[in-house]
Design a protein around this motif. Structure first.
Motif, PDB file in Angstrom:
ATOM      1  N   VAL A 141       0.852  -1.192   0.000  1.00 27.75           N
ATOM      2  CA  VAL A 141       0.000   0.000   0.000  1.00 27.75           C
ATOM      3  C   VAL A 141       0.887   1.241   0.000  1.00 27.75           C
ATOM      4  O   VAL A 141       1.721   1.422   0.891  1.00 27.75           O
ATOM      5  N   LYS A 142       0.707   2.097  -0.981  1.00 25.06           N
ATOM      6  CA  LYS A 142       1.574   3.268  -1.133  1.00 25.06           C
ATOM      7  C   LYS A 142       0.931   4.564  -0.644  1.00 25.06           C
ATOM      8  O   LYS A 142       1.626   5.483  -0.215  1.00 25.06           O
ATOM      9  N   SER A 143      -0.391   4.662  -0.731  1.00 30.63           N
ATOM     10  CA  SER A 143      -1.044   5.923  -0.394  1.00 30.63           C
ATOM     11  C   SER A 143      -1.023   6.163   1.114  1.00 30.63           C
ATOM     12  O   SER A 143      -1.152   5.225   1.910  1.00 30.63           O
ATOM     13  N   GLU A 144      -0.867   7.414   1.476  1.00 29.32           N
ATOM     14  CA  GLU A 144      -0.842   7.772   2.894  1.00 29.32           C
ATOM     15  C   GLU A 144      -2.186   7.513   3.550  1.00 29.32           C
ATOM     16  O   GLU A 144      -2.250   7.017   4.677  1.00 29.32           O
ATOM     17  N   SER A 145      -3.267   7.807   2.842  1.00 33.03           N
ATOM     18  CA  SER A 145      -4.597   7.583   3.413  1.00 33.03           C
ATOM     19  C   SER A 145      -4.855   6.095   3.626  1.00 33.03           C
ATOM     20  O   SER A 145      -5.462   5.695   4.630  1.00 33.03           O
ATOM     21  N   GLY A 146      -4.389   5.258   2.693  1.00 28.07           N
ATOM     22  CA  GLY A 146      -4.553   3.813   2.839  1.00 28.07           C
ATOM     23  C   GLY A 146      -3.787   3.275   4.036  1.00 28.07           C
ATOM     24  O   GLY A 146      -4.278   2.397   4.758  1.00 28.07           O
ATOM     25  N   ARG A 147      -2.603   3.801   4.267  1.00 31.33           N
ATOM     26  CA  ARG A 147      -1.816   3.359   5.418  1.00 31.33           C
ATOM     27  C   ARG A 147      -2.449   3.804   6.726  1.00 31.33           C
ATOM     28  O   ARG A 147      -2.441   3.065   7.715  1.00 31.33           O
ATOM     29  N   ARG A 148      -2.990   5.006   6.743  1.00 30.06           N
ATOM     30  CA  ARG A 148      -3.665   5.477   7.957  1.00 30.06           C
ATOM     31  C   ARG A 148      -4.870   4.605   8.274  1.00 30.06           C
ATOM     32  O   ARG A 148      -5.110   4.244   9.427  1.00 30.06           O
ATOM     33  N   ARG A 149      -5.619   4.249   7.243  1.00 29.72           N
ATOM     34  CA  ARG A 149      -6.785   3.378   7.461  1.00 29.72           C
ATOM     35  C   ARG A 149      -6.356   2.009   7.978  1.00 29.72           C
ATOM     36  O   ARG A 149      -7.016   1.434   8.849  1.00 29.72           O
ATOM     37  N   ALA A 150      -5.270   1.482   7.446  1.00 33.58           N
ATOM     38  CA  ALA A 150      -4.793   0.163   7.893  1.00 33.58           C
ATOM     39  C   ALA A 150      -4.404   0.192   9.363  1.00 33.58           C
ATOM     40  O   ALA A 150      -4.703  -0.740  10.115  1.00 33.58           O
ATOM     41  N   ILE A 151      -3.733   1.266   9.797  1.00 34.40           N
ATOM     42  CA  ILE A 151      -3.337   1.377  11.208  1.00 34.40           C
ATOM     43  C   ILE A 151      -4.567   1.480  12.097  1.00 34.40           C
ATOM     44  O   ILE A 151      -4.605   0.924  13.196  1.00 34.40           O
ATOM     45  N   ARG A 152      -5.600   2.172  11.626  1.00 37.25           N
ATOM     46  CA  ARG A 152      -6.816   2.307  12.426  1.00 37.25           C
ATOM     47  C   ARG A 152      -7.593   0.993  12.493  1.00 37.25           C
ATOM     48  O   ARG A 152      -8.124   0.640  13.552  1.00 37.25           O
ATOM     49  N   VAL A 153      -7.666   0.303  11.377  1.00 40.31           N
ATOM     50  CA  VAL A 153      -8.457  -0.928  11.325  1.00 40.31           C
ATOM     51  C   VAL A 153      -7.773  -2.061  12.087  1.00 40.31           C
ATOM     52  O   VAL A 153      -8.449  -2.928  12.662  1.00 40.31           O
ATOM     53  N   GLY A 154      -6.430  -2.057  12.135  1.00 37.38           N
ATOM     54  CA  GLY A 154      -5.689  -3.140  12.762  1.00 37.38           C
ATOM     55  C   GLY A 154      -6.126  -3.444  14.196  1.00 37.38           C
ATOM     56  O   GLY A 154      -6.555  -4.566  14.498  1.00 37.38           O
ATOM     57  N   PRO A 155      -6.051  -2.473  15.115  1.00 39.45           N
ATOM     58  CA  PRO A 155      -6.481  -2.745  16.492  1.00 39.45           C
ATOM     59  C   PRO A 155      -7.958  -3.118  16.594  1.00 39.45           C
ATOM     60  O   PRO A 155      -8.354  -3.871  17.487  1.00 39.45           O
ATOM     61  N   LEU A 156      -8.778  -2.597  15.685  1.00 37.17           N
ATOM     62  CA  LEU A 156     -10.203  -2.919  15.692  1.00 37.17           C
ATOM     63  C   LEU A 156     -10.432  -4.403  15.394  1.00 37.17           C
ATOM     64  O   LEU A 156     -11.198  -5.084  16.096  1.00 37.17           O
ATOM     65  N   LEU A 157      -9.758  -4.920  14.359  1.00 38.38           N
ATOM     66  CA  LEU A 157      -9.887  -6.340  14.026  1.00 38.38           C
ATOM     67  C   LEU A 157      -9.294  -7.219  15.122  1.00 38.38           C
ATOM     68  O   LEU A 157      -9.856  -8.269  15.457  1.00 38.38           O
ATOM     69  N   LEU A 158      -8.167  -6.791  15.680  1.00 32.07           N
ATOM     70  CA  LEU A 158      -7.542  -7.556  16.760  1.00 32.07           C
ATOM     71  C   LEU A 158      -8.485  -7.673  17.950  1.00 32.07           C
ATOM     72  O   LEU A 158      -8.694  -8.773  18.498  1.00 32.07           O
ATOM     73  N   THR A 159      -9.066  -6.562  18.352  1.00 34.65           N
ATOM     74  CA  THR A 159      -9.971  -6.570  19.503  1.00 34.65           C
ATOM     75  C   THR A 159     -11.211  -7.402  19.225  1.00 34.65           C
ATOM     76  O   THR A 159     -11.658  -8.182  20.084  1.00 34.65           O
ATOM     77  N   ALA A 160     -11.777  -7.257  18.030  1.00 37.15           N
ATOM     78  CA  ALA A 160     -12.969  -8.033  17.676  1.00 37.15           C
ATOM     79  C   ALA A 160     -12.674  -9.530  17.699  1.00 37.15           C
ATOM     80  O   ALA A 160     -13.471 -10.329  18.208  1.00 37.15           O
ATOM     81  N   GLY A 161     -11.516  -9.917  17.152  1.00 36.10           N
ATOM     82  CA  GLY A 161     -11.151 -11.327  17.144  1.00 36.10           C
ATOM     83  C   GLY A 161     -10.950 -11.884  18.537  1.00 36.10           C
ATOM     84  O   GLY A 161     -11.398 -12.998  18.838  1.00 36.10           O
TER      85      GLY A 161
END
Length: 274
Positions: A141-161
């Motif tokens: 992923v090269k876009s800055e917005s895409g990387r920001r979204r990935a960092i935000r989604v990461g803890p969310l998926l971890l917690t849900a799992g």
């Protein structure tokens, strides 16, 4: 006999400067870990809460000392008002806390589903496998917005799992339930893999000074070790709280750690603000 590493580093010229050990910061940090660890062996109830409370106070004292000390464990810019680095480290700490569940998965698999040690070990590896696979895709992923979204989604998926895995702990689980465990653990692992490789970049981007950026990225490992120490100590207390019930122990450990990763959702959101 010299090892290849000794030969390689032997050719490098040292600067002759050694940074003093940040003793003032280490003392409250070590004492906090000890206090939380002792909460696992004192009688369950007020003594447990008291030891955990003392540990939290000592962690707060660690931050106070770090802010004022000349020699620190984390870079000085971590404590600078308005800098995002502190939130990056808190996100790292939350993800690291989630990783600690992996140490207990084989035990829970044997106790609750009657799995053999080999199969239980494979179940424990699901989280790491999903983590690695997710990393392979997210680095492209090269876009800055895409990387920001990935960092935000990461803890969310971890917690849900982790929450799903904790709530699904039952005694006498059949193969279908074990497969569901594997699925939610994979979800948690994907959450770690989405955010983890991007946090080093976020740390380096927290300052325009290349030297300070390098220190900030290097301190991610220190943050990870601190989180491992604190979480492992707390997990022992949660295991003890479950008493003789394997189901209660499994739920307390998993859901307790999920509360820590829940903080990572907020930290990641703040860390990725423009």
């Amino acid at each position: 006999m010299f090892t290849p590493a000794q030969r390689a580093f032997g050719r490098m010229a040292g600067s002759g400067h050694r940074s003093p050990v940040p003793v003032a910061s280490l003392i409250p940090l070590v004492l906090a870990t000890i206090a939380i660890s002792l909460s696992a062996i004192v009688p369950i109830g007020w003594p447990t809460l008291a030891m955990v409370g003392i540990g939290i106070v000592l962690l707060w004292l660690f931050v106070v000392v770090e802010r004022r000390a000349k020699e620190t464990i984390l870079p000085h810019i971590t404590y600078r008002r308005g800098n995002s680095l502190k939130w990056v480290y808190l996100t790292v700490a939350a993800l690291s806390a989630g990783v600690m569940v992996e140490n207990f998965i084989p035990l829970f698999g044997q106790q609750l589903a009657g799995l053999s040690p080999l199969i239980a070990g494979f179940l424990g590896a699901v989280l790491s496998l999903a983590w690695v696979i997710a990393q392979l895709f997210i680095v492209s992923v090269k876009s800055e917005s895409g990387r920001r979204r990935a960092i935000r989604v990461g803890p969310l998926l971890l917690t849900a799992g982790l929450i799903a895995y904790g709530l699904l702990q039952v005694f006498g689980a059949d193969i279908g339930m074990v497969l569901i465990w594997a699925a939610v653990l994979a979800l948690a692992g994907v959450g770690i893999g989405l955010a983890w490789p991007l946090l080093g970049v976020a740390a380096m981007s927290s300052t325009h000074d290349p030297a300070e950026g390098g220190k900030a990225a290097a301190a991610i490992t220190i943050t990870q070790l601190i989180a491992f120490s604190i979480t492992s100590a707390l997990a022992g207390t949660l295991m003890a709280a479950g008493g003789e019930s394997a189901v209660d122990s499994a739920r307390y450990v998993t859901l307790g750690i999920a509360l820590l990763t829940l903080l990572g959702i907020f930290a990641a959101g703040v860390a990725t603000r423009k």
